[in-house]
Design an enzyme around this catalytic site. Structure first.
Site, short mmCIF file in Angstrom:
data_model
loop_
_atom_site.label_atom_id
_atom_site.label_comp_id
_atom_site.label_asym_id
_atom_site.label_seq_id
_atom_site.Cartn_x
_atom_site.Cartn_y
_atom_site.Cartn_z
N SER A 14 36.52 33.75 60.66
CA SER A 14 36.24 33.84 62.10
C SER A 14 37.51 33.56 62.91
O SER A 14 38.25 32.62 62.63
CB SER A 14 35.17 32.81 62.48
OG SER A 14 35.13 32.70 63.90
N SER A 16 37.47 32.32 65.81
CA SER A 16 37.18 31.29 66.81
C SER A 16 38.17 30.12 66.80
O SER A 16 38.60 29.67 67.88
CB SER A 16 35.74 30.79 66.67
OG SER A 16 34.86 31.80 67.08
N THR A 61 26.89 29.84 64.96
CA THR A 61 26.70 31.27 64.76
C THR A 61 25.68 31.52 63.66
O THR A 61 25.04 30.58 63.17
CB THR A 61 28.06 31.96 64.50
OG1 THR A 61 27.87 33.37 64.48
CG2 THR A 61 28.70 31.51 63.19
N LYS A 65 21.56 29.68 65.00
CA LYS A 65 21.39 29.56 66.46
C LYS A 65 20.01 29.04 66.86
O LYS A 65 19.88 28.31 67.83
CB LYS A 65 21.66 30.91 67.14
CG LYS A 65 23.14 31.30 67.12
CD LYS A 65 23.37 32.61 67.86
CE LYS A 65 24.82 33.01 67.78
NZ LYS A 65 25.07 34.29 68.48
N ASP A 101 26.67 33.92 75.07
CA ASP A 101 26.88 35.30 74.61
C ASP A 101 26.72 36.32 75.74
O ASP A 101 27.50 37.25 75.87
CB ASP A 101 25.89 35.63 73.48
CG ASP A 101 26.31 35.05 72.14
OD1 ASP A 101 27.50 34.71 71.98
OD2 ASP A 101 25.45 34.93 71.25
N ASN A 150 13.99 47.47 67.87
CA ASN A 150 14.39 46.64 66.73
C ASN A 150 13.68 47.12 65.47
O ASN A 150 12.56 47.64 65.54
CB ASN A 150 14.03 45.17 67.00
CG ASN A 150 14.68 44.24 65.99
OD1 ASN A 150 15.88 44.36 65.72
ND2 ASN A 150 13.91 43.33 65.42
N ARG A 151 14.37 46.95 64.34
CA ARG A 151 13.79 47.34 63.04
C ARG A 151 12.41 46.69 62.86
O ARG A 151 11.46 47.35 62.45
CB ARG A 151 14.75 46.90 61.93
CG ARG A 151 14.33 47.25 60.54
CD ARG A 151 15.37 46.81 59.55
NE ARG A 151 15.60 45.37 59.57
CZ ARG A 151 16.45 44.73 58.78
NH1 ARG A 151 17.16 45.42 57.91
NH2 ARG A 151 16.61 43.43 58.86
N PRO A 153 9.50 45.60 64.86
CA PRO A 153 9.10 45.79 66.27
C PRO A 153 8.54 44.55 66.92
O PRO A 153 8.67 44.37 68.13
CB PRO A 153 8.06 46.92 66.20
CG PRO A 153 7.70 47.08 64.77
CD PRO A 153 8.79 46.51 63.94
N GLU A 154 7.93 43.65 66.14
CA GLU A 154 7.32 42.47 66.76
C GLU A 154 8.38 41.56 67.40
O GLU A 154 8.10 40.88 68.39
CB GLU A 154 6.45 41.69 65.76
CG GLU A 154 7.16 41.09 64.56
CD GLU A 154 7.47 42.10 63.44
OE1 GLU A 154 7.17 43.31 63.59
OE2 GLU A 154 8.03 41.67 62.42
N GLY A 240 33.16 44.28 69.91
CA GLY A 240 32.77 42.93 70.32
C GLY A 240 33.90 41.93 70.42
O GLY A 240 33.64 40.73 70.66
P1 NDP Z 1 20.54 37.91 63.71
O1 NDP Z 1 20.58 37.71 62.24
O2 NDP Z 1 19.87 36.91 64.58
O3 NDP Z 1 19.81 39.33 64.03
C1 NDP Z 1 20.18 40.48 63.32
C2 NDP Z 1 19.60 41.71 64.02
O4 NDP Z 1 20.07 42.88 63.34
C3 NDP Z 1 18.08 41.77 63.98
O5 NDP Z 1 17.63 42.41 65.15
C4 NDP Z 1 17.83 42.64 62.74
O6 NDP Z 1 16.58 43.29 62.74
C5 NDP Z 1 18.95 43.65 62.88
N1 NDP Z 1 19.31 44.29 61.62
C6 NDP Z 1 19.90 43.73 60.55
N2 NDP Z 1 20.11 44.66 59.60
C7 NDP Z 1 19.64 45.84 60.09
C8 NDP Z 1 19.58 47.16 59.58
N3 NDP Z 1 20.05 47.46 58.36
N4 NDP Z 1 19.07 48.13 60.37
C9 NDP Z 1 18.61 47.83 61.61
N5 NDP Z 1 18.63 46.59 62.14
C10 NDP Z 1 19.14 45.61 61.38
O7 NDP Z 1 22.05 38.14 64.14
P2 NDP Z 1 22.64 38.02 65.63
O8 NDP Z 1 21.68 38.65 66.55
O9 NDP Z 1 23.06 36.64 65.92
O10 NDP Z 1 23.98 38.90 65.53
C11 NDP Z 1 23.94 40.32 65.47
C12 NDP Z 1 25.37 40.83 65.31
O11 NDP Z 1 26.10 40.58 66.52
C13 NDP Z 1 26.10 40.09 64.18
O12 NDP Z 1 26.72 41.03 63.32
C14 NDP Z 1 27.09 39.21 64.91
O13 NDP Z 1 28.30 39.03 64.22
C15 NDP Z 1 27.34 39.95 66.22
N6 NDP Z 1 27.67 39.02 67.31
C16 NDP Z 1 28.86 39.18 67.97
C17 NDP Z 1 29.21 38.31 68.99
C18 NDP Z 1 30.51 38.48 69.70
O14 NDP Z 1 30.94 37.54 70.42
N7 NDP Z 1 31.18 39.60 69.61
C19 NDP Z 1 28.33 37.20 69.40
C20 NDP Z 1 27.09 37.17 68.66
C21 NDP Z 1 26.80 38.03 67.64
P3 NDP Z 1 15.26 42.56 62.17
O15 NDP Z 1 14.75 41.71 63.29
O16 NDP Z 1 14.37 43.69 61.83
O17 NDP Z 1 15.69 41.76 60.98
#
Ligand code: NDP
Length: 279
Positions: A14, A16, A61, A65, A101, A150-151, A153-154, A240
Site C-alpha cells: 500500500s 499509504s 481497509t 471497515k 472515501d 451489484n453482483r 443484488p440484496e 483511484g
Molecule cells: P468490499 O470487499 O467491501 O466490496 C467488494 C465489492 O466488489 C462488492 O460489491 C462485491 O460484490 C464486488 N465484487 C467483487 N468481486 C466481483 C466480481 N468478480 N464481479 C462483480 N463484483 C464483484 O471492498 P471495498 O468496497 O472496500 O473496495 C472495492 C475496491 O475499491 C477495492 O478493490 C479497493 O481497493 C478499492 N478502493 C479504493 C480506494 C481508493 O482510495 N482509491 C478506497 C477504497 C476502496 P458482492 O457484494 O456481490 O460480493
C-alpha cells in the site's frame, strides 16, 4: 512521536505509509505511519495492542471497515451512512470513526480532474464498503440519478435503502446492464480482478460521448476497466490513485487539524503509475 497505522490484509504494497510520511514532513508534524497486516479475527487484539503502544489513529481497509465501524464509540454522519469506517481517531481512550472515501473521490474528480458532477446520470458498480462510502458524497455533489448495480443484488438494495432517496438512488440487476441506457458517469467500486478473480465484463451501451469512467482501483487491478473505457473512446478516464491521496489528506486532517497539500504527493505516486488516459 505519535503513532498511526493502516490496518488491512496484504497491505505491504500500500502507498499509504509513503503518502502520510510525505504529509507529515510537509506539515512538520512528527508522526510514524506503518502498515499492519491483520486477519479479521485478530483485529480487536491488534487495535488494543496498537493503543497500548502509543497508537493515536489509524486507517482501515479491506476487509476490516465494517468491524472498525462496530468498534467506534462515536461516528461521523458519513460513516454512519456508509456503515463502514476507514479512519479511526482515539478520543479520550475511545475510537471515533469517520469515512473519508466519498470526500476523497469527489475532491479528486472535481478538483484535480475538473469534472462537474452536477446533473450526471451515474452508474455505481458495487455495494461494498467503498461504494457505501462514496454514494452519499456523489448525491451531495449533485449527481442527478444514482443507479446502483451489484453482483449480490440484496447489498445494492440495502445501500439504496440507506441512502433514502428512492427517486434519485435506486438499484438494477447486473443482467440489466445491457439495456439500462447510457450514463454520464460510470464508477467501478468493485474489487473484481483482485486475487485472481475475473475482471468485469461490461457492455459499451453504458457509454456515450459524454461518459466519464472512474475506477476506484489503481495499478494492475484497474487495467481491465480502464482498457474497457479506452476501447469505448471515452475522453475522461480516471483511476483511484488521486482518490487514495485525497482520502488520506482528509484522514490526516481529522487526526491533526491541518490539511496537507496533495499535488506533489500525487505527482510522485503517478510516476510509478501512468495516467489512465495515456497508458
Ligand atoms: P468490499 O470487499 O467491501 O466490496 C467488494 C465489492 O466488489 C462488492 O460489491 C462485491 O460484490 C464486488 N465484487 C467483487 N468481486 C466481483 C466480481 N468478480 N464481479 C462483480 N463484483 C464483484 O471492498 P471495498 O468496497 O472496500 O473496495 C472495492 C475496491 O475499491 C477495492 O478493490 C479497493 O481497493 C478499492 N478502493 C479504493 C480506494 C481508493 O482510495 N482509491 C478506497 C477504497 C476502496 P458482492 O457484494 O456481490 O460480493
Amino acid at each position: 512521536m505519535s503513532r498511526y497505522a493502516l490496518f488491512g490484509q496484504s497491505v505491504a504494497k500500500s502507498p499509504s505509509p509513503q503518502i502520510h510520511t510525505a504529509f507529515a514532513r510537509q506539515t512538520g508534524i512528527p508522526m510514524e505511519y506503518v502498515g499492519i497486516d491483520v486477519a479479521p479475527e485478530a483485529l480487536d487484539a491488534a487495535l488494543d495492542a496498537f493503543v497500548a503502544g502509543g497508537g493515536r489513529g489509524a486507517n482501515v481497509t479491506v476487509p476490516h471497515k465494517e468491524a472498525a465501524f462496530a468498534r467506534c464509540a462515536q461516528l461521523s454522519e458519513r460513516a454512519r451512512l456508509a456503515g463502514a469506517v476507514n479512519t479511526l481517531r482515539l478520543d479520550e481512550g475511545q475510537w471515533y470513526g469517520d469515512n473519508t472515501d466519498g470526500a476523497g473521490l469527489v475532491r479528486d474528480l472535481t478538483g484535480r480532474h475538473g469534472l462537474d458532477l452536477r446533473g450526471r446520470r451515474t452508474l455505481l458498480l458495487g455495494a461494498g464498503g467503498a461504494a457505501r462510502g462514496v454514494a452519499p458524497a456523489l448525491l451531495d455533489a449533485g449527481v442527478r440519478e444514482l443507479v446502483i448495480v451489484n453482483r449480490s443484488p440484496e447489498r445494492a438494495d440495502a445501500l439504496a435503502d440507506a441512502l433514502g432517496q428512492p427517486g434519485r438512488a435506486h438499484t438494477r440487476y447486473w443482467e440489466d446492464l445491457a439495456d439500462i441506457g447510457d450514463f454520464e458517469l460510470v464508477i467501478n467500486a468493485t474489487s473484481a480482478g483482485r486475487h485472481g478473480s475475473a475482471p468485469l465484463s461490461l457492455p459499451f451501451a453504458l457509454c456515450s460521448d459524454m461518459t466519464a469512467a472512474v475506477d476506484l482501483n489503481y495499478g494492475d487491478v484497474a487495467i481491465p476497466f480502464l482498457a474497457w473505457a479506452r476501447t469505448a473512446r471515452l475522453r475522461t478516464i480516471v483511476d483511484g490513485l488521486g482518490m487514495l491521496v485525497e482520502q488520506a489528506a482528509e484522514s490526516f486532517e481529522r487526526w491533526h487539524g491541518v490539511r496537507p497539500q496533495t499535488d506533489a504527493v500525487y505527482a510522485e505516486l503517478r510516476k510509478g503509475a501512468p495516467e489512465p488516459a495515456t497508458a
